[in-house]
Design a protein around this motif. Structure first.
Motif: not given
Length: 192
Positions: A107, A147, A138, A110, A150-151, A144
């Motif tokens: 995020g 992402a 980001t 990568p 989510e992380s 991202d």
């Protein structure tokens, strides 16, 4: 014992954590300061160097550390010149006197990972989250936002209610109610 070797450095650098114990290791290498001298003030040997990710402020001192201590590096991106040994999501690595779970947390970048010790509740979060509920940017190459959200969720689930310390890539470590800062970061990242 965990020492932030970059605590009072007035330069653009990440935090650099020296963790002493059975496996004396560094988490991140930092940049723009003499980290070797600061390591030597605490120990004569380093067994491992872990990289939370390979942005320049976290890896610029890798060459000096490799040369001074004949140490190899561990990180997520096996193709990076800074990584000698690849770690994967779900791996366990020795750090100090504990085993840390590797959590792939992209995020911000990568190849970003967090290291979490279930036995002690200690987490090295790199640039995923910071004190006071802020979170990694980001807008750099490979960033991202979805992402990252989510992380942060993944880290929150991994630590459950057992998080005792959050050592971040920049700023201060969070040792009082770190779960609250993590939850604020998760909420804030979703809102942005």
């Amino acid at each position: 014992m965990i020492h932030n070797l970059a605590r009072d450095v007035r330069a653009f650098t990440s935090n650099v954590f020296l963790v002493t114990g059975e496996t004396t290791a560094l988490v991140d290498a930092g940049a723009n300061f003499d980290v070797v001298e600061r390591i030597r003030a605490h120990t004569d040997a380093v067994d491992r160097l872990y990289l939370t990710h390979t942005h320049p402020d976290h890896v610029e001192n890798v060459a000096a550390i490799r040369e001074a201590f004949d140490v190899e590096t561990w990180g997520f991106d096996a193709d990076s010149e800074y990584v000698d040994h690849a770690v994967a999501d779900g791996d366990s690595v020795p750090l100090g006197d504990d085993d840390y779970d590797v959590l792939h947390t992209p995020g911000h970048k990568p190849d970003h990972v967090c290291l979490y010790a279930p036995a002690t509740g200690v987490c090295f979060a790199g640039d995923l989250v910071f004190e006071n509920g802020s979170f990694g940017r980001t807008d750099l190459e490979g960033g991202d936002r979805a992402a990252l959200v989510e992380s942060i969720r993944k880290l929150r689930e991994a630590v459950g209610d057992d998080l005792s310390a959050l050592h971040t890539g920049h700023g201060g470590s969070v040792v009082e109610d770190p779960l609250s800062d993590l939850e604020v970061a998760e909420h804030a990242a979703q809102m942005g």
